[in-house]
Design a protein around this motif. Structure first.
Motif, short mmCIF file in Angstrom:
data_model
loop_
_atom_site.label_atom_id
_atom_site.label_comp_id
_atom_site.label_asym_id
_atom_site.label_seq_id
_atom_site.Cartn_x
_atom_site.Cartn_y
_atom_site.Cartn_z
N GLY A 21 -11.79 22.85 -40.09
CA GLY A 21 -12.14 23.15 -38.70
C GLY A 21 -12.13 21.91 -37.83
O GLY A 21 -11.68 21.93 -36.68
N GLY A 22 -12.62 20.79 -38.38
CA GLY A 22 -12.59 19.53 -37.61
C GLY A 22 -11.17 19.06 -37.33
O GLY A 22 -10.87 18.58 -36.23
N LEU A 67 -8.55 21.02 -37.05
CA LEU A 67 -7.98 21.92 -36.04
C LEU A 67 -8.48 21.60 -34.64
O LEU A 67 -7.75 21.78 -33.66
CB LEU A 67 -8.30 23.37 -36.41
CG LEU A 67 -7.66 23.90 -37.71
CD1 LEU A 67 -8.13 25.32 -38.00
CD2 LEU A 67 -6.13 23.86 -37.59
N LEU A 68 -9.72 21.16 -34.52
CA LEU A 68 -10.28 20.84 -33.20
C LEU A 68 -9.91 19.43 -32.74
O LEU A 68 -10.15 19.09 -31.56
CB LEU A 68 -11.81 20.95 -33.24
CG LEU A 68 -12.37 22.36 -33.46
CD1 LEU A 68 -13.89 22.30 -33.57
CD2 LEU A 68 -11.96 23.30 -32.32
N LEU A 69 -9.33 18.62 -33.62
CA LEU A 69 -9.02 17.24 -33.25
C LEU A 69 -8.04 17.12 -32.08
O LEU A 69 -8.26 16.30 -31.18
CB LEU A 69 -8.48 16.49 -34.47
CG LEU A 69 -8.33 14.97 -34.34
CD1 LEU A 69 -9.68 14.35 -34.04
CD2 LEU A 69 -7.73 14.37 -35.60
N SER A 129 -7.60 19.14 -29.50
CA SER A 129 -8.30 19.45 -28.25
C SER A 129 -9.31 18.37 -27.88
O SER A 129 -9.57 18.12 -26.71
CB SER A 129 -9.01 20.81 -28.38
OG SER A 129 -9.95 20.76 -29.45
N ILE A 130 -9.88 17.71 -28.89
CA ILE A 130 -10.82 16.63 -28.60
C ILE A 130 -10.10 15.42 -28.03
O ILE A 130 -10.57 14.74 -27.11
CB ILE A 130 -11.61 16.26 -29.87
CG1 ILE A 130 -12.49 17.44 -30.31
CG2 ILE A 130 -12.46 15.03 -29.65
CD1 ILE A 130 -13.18 17.23 -31.64
N ASN A 131 -8.91 15.14 -28.57
CA ASN A 131 -8.15 13.96 -28.13
C ASN A 131 -7.30 14.23 -26.90
O ASN A 131 -6.67 13.29 -26.39
CB ASN A 131 -7.24 13.46 -29.26
CG ASN A 131 -8.04 12.90 -30.43
OD1 ASN A 131 -9.16 12.45 -30.24
ND2 ASN A 131 -7.46 12.95 -31.62
#
Length: 403
Positions: A149-150, A152-154, A156-158
């Motif tokens: 999950g982390g 996959l969210l990386l 959008s975070i960056n």
């Protein structure tokens, strides 16, 4: 007299019968009677007689004021009164008892009785516990799910940082290009002697074959230029003056040089040079202000307007054919500065969007630009337009040197 006010040290003498106590009436009765005698009256002419006082003797006078001593002036002594003759002593009369050393005695710790259950603690607290296989598999699956999950969210975070990274990379690239451009410009400025020799060879040439090797490769292959080239007729002994102006200007990602001076007949010239690899080449079209049609032809509505070089400046000349609401008026001047024509660009077309901002100074006062060199492709105007009025079809490039 009041006897209480008498001074024992100052006794009044005894009163005698013949003593006089200052009684005026008694003295008057005993003094013989004499007549009062006044001095004679002074007349107005008489001067007063000065009274001569006896001279005073000047000397030294010494007085001494002696005081009499009295029995009462005898020195007084301090009276000492003894209150008690006993002295309180701070030391004890009896000796202190001797100190007794501390006696240590070891007491064995009593055995703690095992309690069945303690408040807040389990019975098997502190002991090892084995987990089941199912519990271990569930824990591993949970850890894998968190990691995936982390990841996959990386993106959008960056995502917010990518814009800054692009800007930083773009600014870094622009800085590198600027440094490279400055180095290229400095290298071009150092080649002034070579540019002066190149222009001398062009000015003193008498044949086309003598100048074709000096031109840019794309212009040397253009056979139509051979018909337009004319020798300048300069003597072989002529050299450009040492005080010729040599400068460099940006041309896209590269730079070009400009050599300005005077010919032997005192006419001004501006020669343009570009680089081809490591060689310095003459831009013949920019140097001569070449166009596919002359301005004399354009003034009469004739000639091929595909590539015209000149200097453009804003104007305010409008007609019913060229209304101000739709067009922007410009004056297009020939390179020799003699002939000119009227040009019009539609306000909503790319040609005007490229030219107009160069002359709009905005609210801040800046250095005004009267005219700028451009190379344009012109178009004929409507049928009722004047022959010297042309429409700007396209801006080929700013300046006269083709990138």
């Amino acid at each position: 007299m009041n006897p209480s006010l008498s001074d024992p040290n100052n006794h009044a003498p005894e009163l005698a019968p013949g003593d006089d106590w200052g009684d005026d009436e008694a003295a008057a009765s005993t003094r013989p009677a004499t007549a009062a005698v006044l001095p004679p009256r002074r007349t107005s002419g008489e001067r007063p007689v000065a009274v001569v006082e006896p001279a005073r003797e000047i000397g030294l006078r010494i007085d001494s004021q002696l005081t009499r001593g009295d029995a009462s002036d005898a020195p007084r002594r301090l009276e000492v009164q003894e209150i008690s003759g006993n002295v309180v002593r701070l030391q004890q009369s009896a000796a202190a008892p001797p100190k007794v050393e501390r006696q240590l005695k070891f007491h064995e710790r009593p055995v703690r009785e095992a309690a069945g259950h303690t408040h807040g603690e389990a019975a098997a607290w502190g002991g090892s516990k084995r987990h089941s296989t199912r519990w271990l598999l569930a824990s591993g699956a949970a850890v894998v799910a968190v990691v995936v999950g982390g990841l996959l969210l990386l993106p959008s975070i960056n995502a917010p940082n990518q814009g800054r990274d692009r800007k930083s990379a773009a600014s870094h690239l622009a800085a590198e290009e600027e440094v490279e451009g400055i180095a290229a410009m400095n290298a071009l400025i150092a080649r002034q002697p070579e540019a002066m020799r190149l222009f001398r060879s062009y000015a003193t040439a008498g044949r086309w074959a003598d100048v074709v090797m000096l031109m840019r490769e794309d212009q040397a292959k253009d056979g139509s230029l051979k018909a337009h080239w004319k020798p300048l007729g300069v003597s072989k002994e002529w050299w450009p003056a040492a005080d010729c102006s040599w400068s460099a200007d940006k041309l896209g990602r590269d730079y070009y040089g400009m050599l300005e001076g005077e010919l032997p007949d005192h006419t001004r010239f501006t020669a343009y040079f570009t680089r081809s690899g490591n060689n310095l080449m003459l831009d013949w079209k920019a140097t001569t202000g070449f166009g596919t049609a002359t301005f004399e032809q354009l003034k009469n509505g004739q000639g091929d307007p595909q590539e015209i070089r000149g200097k453009i400046s804003p104007a305010e000349f409008y007609t019913a054919t060229w209304p101000e609401t739709e067009y922007q008026s410009y004056r297009f001047l020939a390179p020799d500065g003699v002939a000119s024509i009227w040009c019009y660009a539609r306000r909503d077309e790319p040609a005007n969007a490229r030219i107009a901002p160069l002359f709009n100074q905005g609210e801040i006062v800046q250095e005004s630009k009267d005219s700028l060199p451009f190379t344009l492709r012109l178009q004929r105007g409507p049928g009722d337009a004047s022959p010297n009025q042309w429409a700007i079809g396209e801006v080929l490039f700013q300046g006269w040197v083709k990138p």
